[in-house]
Design a protein around this motif. Sequence first.
Motif, mmCIF file in Angstrom:
data_model
loop_
_atom_site.group_PDB
_atom_site.id
_atom_site.type_symbol
_atom_site.label_atom_id
_atom_site.label_comp_id
_atom_site.label_asym_id
_atom_site.label_seq_id
_atom_site.Cartn_x
_atom_site.Cartn_y
_atom_site.Cartn_z
ATOM 1 N N MET A 1 0.792 -1.200 0.000
ATOM 2 C CA MET A 1 0.000 0.000 0.000
ATOM 3 C C MET A 1 0.837 1.269 0.000
ATOM 4 S SD MET A 1 -3.275 0.233 2.102
ATOM 5 C CE MET A 1 -4.403 1.335 2.235
ATOM 6 N N THR A 3 3.563 1.776 -1.470
ATOM 7 C CA THR A 3 4.053 2.039 -2.821
ATOM 8 C C THR A 3 2.947 2.619 -3.680
ATOM 9 O OG1 THR A 3 3.562 -0.214 -3.501
ATOM 10 C CG2 THR A 3 5.814 0.256 -2.803
ATOM 11 N N ASP A 4 1.724 2.206 -3.451
ATOM 12 C CA ASP A 4 0.603 2.771 -4.204
ATOM 13 C C ASP A 4 0.434 4.256 -3.898
ATOM 14 O OD1 ASP A 4 0.078 0.372 -5.386
ATOM 15 O OD2 ASP A 4 -1.492 -0.196 -3.961
ATOM 16 N N GLN A 7 3.243 6.069 -5.539
ATOM 17 C CA GLN A 7 2.975 6.125 -6.980
ATOM 18 C C GLN A 7 1.908 7.169 -7.276
ATOM 19 O OE1 GLN A 7 4.675 4.466 -9.269
ATOM 20 N NE2 GLN A 7 3.453 5.288 -10.960
ATOM 21 N N GLU A 8 0.869 7.220 -6.479
ATOM 22 C CA GLU A 8 -0.207 8.201 -6.670
ATOM 23 C C GLU A 8 0.316 9.614 -6.472
ATOM 24 O OE1 GLU A 8 -3.906 7.492 -4.595
ATOM 25 O OE2 GLU A 8 -3.711 5.334 -4.908
ATOM 26 N N GLN A 11 2.294 10.548 -9.515
ATOM 27 C CA GLN A 11 1.381 10.836 -10.623
ATOM 28 C C GLN A 11 0.681 12.180 -10.402
ATOM 29 O OE1 GLN A 11 -1.221 7.440 -10.888
ATOM 30 N NE2 GLN A 11 0.162 6.340 -12.287
#
Length: 108
Positions: A1, A3-4, A7-8, A11
């Motif tokens: 989680m 890393t998500d 990543q978000e 982005q």
Amino acid sequence: MPTDIAQELRQAEETAKKLVEDAKAKANSILEEARAKADEILKDAKAKARNHYREIVQKAQAEAEERARTLIEEGKKRISSQRNDYAAKVDKVAALVVEEVMKRYGNS
């Protein structure tokens, strides 16, 4: 989680960076259009001012020429009138001179 989320976040940062770049590009485009339009408006205003200036100068010249013609005509009339007055006086003076010469020197 985690890393998500990272990543978000990346982005979101890239999206924000892209939005800022797009906004700057749009602002520069708007600024260039405004400058071009301002230049065109200025050029048009200068052309109108030159035309207005020419019209004013032409009108002033026409008025000056008309006034000059009027003054010349008045002067010619005055000269003609004075010439006629003096012509009559010249004839009288000439007659008096001839009479005096004839009295003084006779027909000799």
